[in-house]
Scaffold this motif. Structure first.
Motif, PDB file in Angstrom:
ATOM      1  N   THR A  94       0.705  -1.340   0.123  1.00 15.69           N
ATOM      2  CA  THR A  94       0.113   0.082   0.064  1.00 15.69           C
ATOM      3  C   THR A  94       0.809   1.268   0.054  1.00 15.69           C
ATOM      4  O   THR A  94       0.458   2.281  -0.750  1.00 15.69           O
ATOM      5  CB  THR A  94      -0.958  -0.059   1.291  1.00 15.69           C
ATOM      6  OG1 THR A  94      -1.809  -1.290   1.270  1.00 15.69           O
ATOM      7  CG2 THR A  94      -1.898   1.263   1.135  1.00 15.69           C
ATOM      8  N   TYR A  95       1.781   1.321   0.958  1.00 19.04           N
ATOM      9  CA  TYR A  95       2.812   2.595   1.089  1.00 19.04           C
ATOM     10  C   TYR A  95       4.028   2.397   0.326  1.00 19.04           C
ATOM     11  O   TYR A  95       4.780   1.547   0.907  1.00 19.04           O
ATOM     12  CB  TYR A  95       2.687   2.761   2.471  1.00 19.04           C
ATOM     13  CG  TYR A  95       1.485   3.185   3.393  1.00 19.04           C
ATOM     14  CD1 TYR A  95       1.000   4.483   3.105  1.00 19.04           C
ATOM     15  CD2 TYR A  95       0.784   2.226   3.997  1.00 19.04           C
ATOM     16  CE1 TYR A  95      -0.422   4.380   3.614  1.00 19.04           C
ATOM     17  CE2 TYR A  95      -0.177   2.202   4.697  1.00 19.04           C
ATOM     18  CZ  TYR A  95      -1.093   3.560   4.474  1.00 19.04           C
ATOM     19  OH  TYR A  95      -2.085   3.976   5.037  1.00 19.04           O
ATOM     20  N   LEU A  96       4.116   3.124  -0.804  1.00 22.13           N
ATOM     21  CA  LEU A  96       5.389   2.667  -1.672  1.00 22.13           C
ATOM     22  C   LEU A  96       6.225   4.040  -1.363  1.00 22.13           C
ATOM     23  O   LEU A  96       5.993   5.272  -1.554  1.00 22.13           O
ATOM     24  CB  LEU A  96       5.089   2.847  -3.048  1.00 22.13           C
ATOM     25  CG  LEU A  96       3.871   2.003  -3.439  1.00 22.13           C
ATOM     26  CD1 LEU A  96       3.472   1.975  -5.037  1.00 22.13           C
ATOM     27  CD2 LEU A  96       4.488   0.573  -3.472  1.00 22.13           C
ATOM     28  N   PRO A  97       7.446   3.704  -1.146  1.00 21.20           N
ATOM     29  CA  PRO A  97       8.657   4.690  -0.673  1.00 21.20           C
ATOM     30  C   PRO A  97       8.958   5.308  -2.003  1.00 21.20           C
ATOM     31  O   PRO A  97       8.743   4.900  -3.128  1.00 21.20           O
ATOM     32  CB  PRO A  97       9.857   3.694  -0.085  1.00 21.20           C
ATOM     33  CG  PRO A  97       9.645   2.433  -0.743  1.00 21.20           C
ATOM     34  CD  PRO A  97       8.291   2.181  -1.020  1.00 21.20           C
ATOM     35  N   ASN A  98       9.403   6.856  -1.996  1.00 16.03           N
ATOM     36  CA  ASN A  98       9.517   7.209  -3.096  1.00 16.03           C
ATOM     37  C   ASN A  98      10.754   8.490  -2.817  1.00 16.03           C
ATOM     38  O   ASN A  98      10.658   9.711  -2.902  1.00 16.03           O
ATOM     39  CB  ASN A  98       8.602   8.001  -3.747  1.00 16.03           C
ATOM     40  CG  ASN A  98       8.718   8.445  -5.322  1.00 16.03           C
ATOM     41  OD1 ASN A  98       9.105   7.720  -5.913  1.00 16.03           O
ATOM     42  ND2 ASN A  98       8.055   9.470  -5.663  1.00 16.03           N
ATOM     43  N   TYR A  99      11.767   7.808  -2.224  1.00 19.37           N
ATOM     44  CA  TYR A  99      12.965   8.820  -1.601  1.00 19.37           C
ATOM     45  C   TYR A  99      14.400   8.035  -2.080  1.00 19.37           C
ATOM     46  O   TYR A  99      14.469   6.881  -2.182  1.00 19.37           O
ATOM     47  CB  TYR A  99      12.719   9.111  -0.408  1.00 19.37           C
ATOM     48  CG  TYR A  99      12.597   7.912   0.567  1.00 19.37           C
ATOM     49  CD1 TYR A  99      13.663   7.384   1.177  1.00 19.37           C
ATOM     50  CD2 TYR A  99      11.328   7.426   0.959  1.00 19.37           C
ATOM     51  CE1 TYR A  99      13.456   6.261   2.126  1.00 19.37           C
ATOM     52  CE2 TYR A  99      10.971   6.760   1.652  1.00 19.37           C
ATOM     53  CZ  TYR A  99      12.356   5.870   2.256  1.00 19.37           C
ATOM     54  OH  TYR A  99      11.972   4.824   3.236  1.00 19.37           O
ATOM     55  N   GLY A 100      15.299   8.671  -1.905  1.00 15.79           N
ATOM     56  CA  GLY A 100      16.642   8.168  -1.894  1.00 15.79           C
ATOM     57  C   GLY A 100      16.784   7.051  -2.900  1.00 15.79           C
ATOM     58  O   GLY A 100      16.288   7.178  -4.291  1.00 15.79           O
ATOM     59  N   GLU A 101      17.454   5.719  -2.647  1.00 14.63           N
ATOM     60  CA  GLU A 101      17.284   4.700  -3.815  1.00 14.63           C
ATOM     61  C   GLU A 101      16.041   4.127  -3.919  1.00 14.63           C
ATOM     62  O   GLU A 101      15.977   2.919  -4.378  1.00 14.63           O
ATOM     63  CB  GLU A 101      18.290   4.051  -3.164  1.00 14.63           C
ATOM     64  CG  GLU A 101      18.137   3.037  -2.148  1.00 14.63           C
ATOM     65  CD  GLU A 101      18.716   3.708  -0.740  1.00 14.63           C
ATOM     66  OE1 GLU A 101      18.733   3.014   0.165  1.00 14.63           O
ATOM     67  OE2 GLU A 101      18.896   5.066  -0.878  1.00 14.63           O
ATOM     68  N   PHE A 102      14.852   4.405  -2.919  1.00 13.40           N
ATOM     69  CA  PHE A 102      13.568   3.692  -3.182  1.00 13.40           C
ATOM     70  C   PHE A 102      12.786   4.477  -3.846  1.00 13.40           C
ATOM     71  O   PHE A 102      12.307   5.516  -3.460  1.00 13.40           O
ATOM     72  CB  PHE A 102      13.064   3.382  -1.648  1.00 13.40           C
ATOM     73  CG  PHE A 102      14.285   2.782  -0.636  1.00 13.40           C
ATOM     74  CD1 PHE A 102      14.206   1.270  -1.100  1.00 13.40           C
ATOM     75  CD2 PHE A 102      14.968   3.500   0.156  1.00 13.40           C
ATOM     76  CE1 PHE A 102      14.879   0.729  -0.032  1.00 13.40           C
ATOM     77  CE2 PHE A 102      15.745   2.766   1.130  1.00 13.40           C
ATOM     78  CZ  PHE A 102      15.871   1.286   0.761  1.00 13.40           C
ATOM     79  N   TYR A 103      12.519   4.072  -5.176  1.00  9.67           N
ATOM     80  CA  TYR A 103      11.527   4.989  -5.977  1.00  9.67           C
ATOM     81  C   TYR A 103      10.536   4.154  -6.534  1.00  9.67           C
ATOM     82  O   TYR A 103      10.421   3.780  -7.799  1.00  9.67           O
ATOM     83  CB  TYR A 103      12.300   5.869  -7.069  1.00  9.67           C
ATOM     84  CG  TYR A 103      13.558   4.946  -7.711  1.00  9.67           C
ATOM     85  CD1 TYR A 103      13.050   4.374  -9.026  1.00  9.67           C
ATOM     86  CD2 TYR A 103      14.663   4.593  -7.441  1.00  9.67           C
ATOM     87  CE1 TYR A 103      14.084   3.576  -9.714  1.00  9.67           C
ATOM     88  CE2 TYR A 103      15.515   4.019  -7.987  1.00  9.67           C
ATOM     89  CZ  TYR A 103      15.210   3.623  -9.258  1.00  9.67           C
ATOM     90  OH  TYR A 103      16.421   2.553  -9.994  1.00  9.67           O
TER      91      TYR A 103
END
Length: 134
Positions: free
Chosen positions: A116-125
């Motif tokens: 549900t909650y997708l990361p979108n920062y640093g190396e996590f996109y």
């Protein structure tokens, strides 16, 4: 189950990025070994069938199909095992790609749970490739 408790295990097999055949073999080996130790709930990492760092390869049909083939192999191997397992894979549904956990037991696919909650920062996109579950 003993005294109302069950044995659970978080398993982390050796993986190769985008090598679904190798990753599937590692998952099955660890699942069998865990079941042999009396584990009743085995949890594998997200994207364990493909590896987490596939980047835009996640958008390739070859990798998506490799993950599905791997999932079928894990399902087949689990037929004789008394363990519930969660296995991570990318899944294309109606043109949208999801980061899913497949829940399986004794050769049966019990469900698919999209992240549900997708990361979108640093190396996590992850939002670049995946649709969040709702």
């Amino acid at each position: 189950m003993k005294d109302g408790f069950l044995k659970a295990a978080a398993l982390s097999p050796a993986l190769r990025v985008a090598d679904c055949v190798y990753n599937t073999q590692q998952i099955i080996a660890q699942l069998r070994e865990a079941a042999g130790r009396g584990v009743k709930l085995a949890v594998f990492p997200e994207f364990c069938l493909t590896g987490y760092t596939c980047g835009d390869l996640f958008l390739q049909r070859t990798l998506q199909q490799g993950a599905l083939t791997g999932l079928q192999s894990v399902l087949d191997a689990s037929k004789e095992l008394d363990v519930v397992a969660l296995v991570g894979l990318p899944l294309l549904v109606r043109g949208k790609l999801y980061n899913c956990a497949a829940v399986l037991c004794k050769g049966q696919l019990l469900g698919l749970v999209p992240k549900t909650y997708l990361p979108n920062y640093g190396e996590f996109y992850e939002k670049r490739q995946f649709t969040p579950g709702s």
